[in-house]
Design a protein around this motif. Sequence first.
Motif, short mmCIF file in Angstrom:
data_model
loop_
_atom_site.label_atom_id
_atom_site.label_comp_id
_atom_site.label_asym_id
_atom_site.label_seq_id
_atom_site.Cartn_x
_atom_site.Cartn_y
_atom_site.Cartn_z
N ASP A 101 0.85 -1.17 0.00
CA ASP A 101 0.00 0.00 0.00
C ASP A 101 0.90 1.24 0.00
O ASP A 101 1.92 1.27 0.69
N VAL A 102 0.54 2.26 -0.77
CA VAL A 102 1.33 3.47 -0.87
C VAL A 102 0.47 4.64 -0.39
O VAL A 102 -0.60 4.88 -0.93
N LEU A 278 -10.24 4.00 21.21
CA LEU A 278 -10.88 4.75 20.15
C LEU A 278 -11.42 3.78 19.11
O LEU A 278 -10.68 2.93 18.61
N HIS A 279 -12.70 3.90 18.82
CA HIS A 279 -13.28 3.12 17.73
C HIS A 279 -13.14 3.94 16.46
O HIS A 279 -13.74 5.01 16.33
N CYS A 280 -12.33 3.49 15.54
CA CYS A 280 -12.04 4.25 14.33
C CYS A 280 -12.38 3.42 13.10
O CYS A 280 -11.99 2.25 13.02
N ILE A 281 -13.09 4.03 12.18
CA ILE A 281 -13.37 3.37 10.91
C ILE A 281 -12.05 3.24 10.15
O ILE A 281 -11.24 4.15 10.10
N SER A 282 -11.85 2.08 9.55
CA SER A 282 -10.56 1.78 8.94
C SER A 282 -10.29 2.68 7.74
O SER A 282 -11.21 3.10 7.03
N ASP A 283 -9.01 2.93 7.51
CA ASP A 283 -8.62 3.74 6.36
C ASP A 283 -8.95 3.06 5.04
O ASP A 283 -9.18 3.74 4.03
N GLU A 284 -9.00 1.75 5.04
CA GLU A 284 -9.24 1.02 3.80
C GLU A 284 -10.59 1.38 3.19
O GLU A 284 -10.75 1.39 1.97
N SER A 285 -11.56 1.68 4.04
CA SER A 285 -12.90 2.02 3.53
C SER A 285 -13.04 3.50 3.23
O SER A 285 -14.12 3.94 2.85
N ALA A 379 -10.47 8.52 9.46
CA ALA A 379 -11.76 8.73 10.12
C ALA A 379 -11.81 10.07 10.83
O ALA A 379 -12.89 10.66 10.98
N ALA A 380 -10.66 10.58 11.28
CA ALA A 380 -10.63 11.87 11.98
C ALA A 380 -11.14 12.98 11.08
O ALA A 380 -11.86 13.88 11.53
N LEU A 381 -10.77 12.95 9.79
CA LEU A 381 -11.22 13.98 8.85
C LEU A 381 -12.74 14.03 8.79
O LEU A 381 -13.36 15.08 8.96
N TRP A 382 -13.36 12.87 8.56
CA TRP A 382 -14.81 12.84 8.38
C TRP A 382 -15.54 13.06 9.69
O TRP A 382 -16.65 13.58 9.70
N VAL A 401 -6.15 14.70 10.53
CA VAL A 401 -7.14 15.40 9.71
C VAL A 401 -6.50 15.98 8.46
O VAL A 401 -7.03 15.86 7.35
N LEU A 402 -5.36 16.62 8.62
CA LEU A 402 -4.69 17.22 7.47
C LEU A 402 -4.18 16.16 6.50
O LEU A 402 -4.22 16.36 5.28
N ARG A 403 -3.70 15.03 7.03
CA ARG A 403 -3.29 13.94 6.13
C ARG A 403 -4.48 13.42 5.33
O ARG A 403 -4.37 13.18 4.12
N GLY A 404 -5.60 13.22 6.02
CA GLY A 404 -6.79 12.77 5.31
C GLY A 404 -7.26 13.76 4.28
O GLY A 404 -7.70 13.39 3.19
#
Length: 762
Positions: A101-102, A278-285, A379-382, A401-404
């Motif tokens: 993954d990149v 922290l319950h975080c939605i995965s980056d993959e989705s 998930a932090a962004l959204w 957030v800024l990375r997202g």
Amino acid sequence: MRFALLILAWLLPGHLLAQTVSVRSGEHGAFTRLVFDIPPSLGWTLDRAPEERQVRLDLEVDGLGFDLTRVFDRINRDRLASIAQAEDGSSVILSLACACDVEAFVLGDRMLVLDIRALDPAEDVADKPAAGPPRLADRADATLAGDLSRVRVDGIPGIGPSRSADPLLPRLPTGKPPNSRKDAVAVGEPVRDMSDAVAIGDQIAADLAAAATEGILTAAVAPKPYFPASSSDQPVGRDAKGIPASSPDGDIVQQLAAGLSDVDHTAAGRRRIQVGGLHCISDESLRIARWVEPGTEINTVLAQRRGRVFGEFDRIDEAALETYAKTLLHFGFGAEARAAMNLSKADGFEVLKALSYLMDHRSDRRGLFGGQTNCPGGAALWSVIALPEEPGSHLVDTAAVLRGYESLPIHLREHLGPVLANRLSGAGYPDAARDVLNRLRRSKGRETDSIALGRAQLDLHQGDLGAAEVTLRSLATEGGPESPEAILASIELARAAGKPVPGYLVDLADAFTVEFRNSEEGPEFWKAHVTALLLNDAFQAAHDRISDADRTYLPEEVMGAMRNMAVEAVVERADDLTFLKLATRDLEENFRPARDRTVLAIAQRFLKTGLPDAALNQLAMIPSASAAGPEAAILRAKALLDLGRHEEAEIILIGRTGEDVTRIRAELRDRMGDHELAGSMYSALGEDALARQAAWLSGDWRSVADGSEDALAQAAALIQSPPDDIDVANPSLAAAEGLSNASVDTRDKIRALLEATQITGN
């Protein structure tokens, strides 16, 4: 000629002279990092063919070159097999050696970073030691790392190795828990029951200390939000940094305590442990940029993927439907994506449906992204975008957030950037909000209306009302796509400043109320129009606007909130005639204000305008058990006093104390003829004028005459003076003259008394 060339080189822009982008590299355990030194504000895209192990990086400027000579000086080829410059000169192609993954992001405005990591940690060989006999130091380090990263789930759970005495650690119970009394005595430790909660806490503390000492523990903490000192929107019970005031230490202690309630052991092949539930939605989705290949023509890809949704016999292909919905979301079509997903009868698409609402700047009522502002991934962004517009304190991982945000396609960055900046500012992170707007401005090359609106909203949150007003006035009158939002912000600005709203903004808000009446924005413009009328003291017009509101699209809670706002404004600022006209109408309609304080304020104004009956009817809305009950009882006693129902008023005051109660009791005694007691009460309150009046009515001439020379005092002294002693048997001229002079003095004092106590027409 040489001199001319030097002059030309000096005049050329710096970016034309520096045409080579240097590429650096390094191994970071679980991932390989490439760093491209790019000019500031340079746009870029990252493209990957799904079926190939190739990634293409395009820089949005012509004529660049890449210095790739030192890429493999510090890294091997386990993840990155090769890297080469493309034929167009402004792109590089990365050939991957694994199912990797990149991830890409910009650091410090001049460094474009690419992190390459294996999707399956079991296949990642970059961290495996080279073949050959290990050295003793290697063997010891491997054993230590393995022990420290081990999570024990035996009789006494813990992190890392079993406890052993270590003089370098803080003095915590560090011996191996004895299995029996005999073992305890053998190791010289006091016998204690390890099932005790304190012992378990000691065990956890020792494990955390050991893990932190070895650098394998990461605390899930985040920078605290900032609110200006003048902000009145700080949540109750929190200090200026957004930390609950009840916490003595208020920062890392509280956050770790909250995190320990749900420990998340995320190793992911890195032998690091993150504490913090922290319950975080995965980056993959959430990898929206990968849902459509860069450069694809929108109509073509939508037509192709829409055509695959329906298969034989018009059966819906769920996988194709998901791909089609992702494609719509990639281009920012939230409502269309929701309509497409509604074709499916199966449950699912929760994340995509939540994204579809946020894409349209709407709230996701299911709150799927709630409480994830501090997540380390996308998930932090959204979660920040999903925050309500009202300012509040939230812990936000601004770096995540800024990375997202940087990972989004450029068109979504333009679409969501102002909203993201507004939410960050409201959450207490003005610097991050300003960073988002600066990034957006650099990517566009100029300040668009949406960026200017975001900057004005940021100024509004920070209390810089003057700067916000200048920007919003221009946006509201230009008639551009940002004008509706600028009008809403301008009216909010006027409310914050306590100033009237210009007439043209009132008319524009009314016009947009009609235009957006059947949309989600309709209630917002209706609220803004009513607010503007109230700020301009147009109370009757605002009341009529509320009474005539279209209930087909206005929620009851919105109408109720605005009616309460209107009532409070009328009570505070309306003249008596307007107040009586509107307040009596509300009373006839049995409208009950939401706040008891408003009910009390209405009753007080009824009393001041001489309507005790209306005041009693208003006070009947407050139950005696409420917090406002005691104050309502005092007002009720005043109303009964004005109505002449003295006994009822006195009964209400039984058992109550305070200056207000004493004052009412004194007035009651005064009206009931007990002037002597009333005078003593007034004297205790410091009401000297009322006390002298009560003394006059009670015949206490000495109290009236003492310490004053006014008409009342002179009359009281006259009353107390003995009559003139006249010898009637032996009248004399001098006695007659003295009697005449005394008569004149008495007549003057009586005349002064009549003038001082004269009842005027007012």
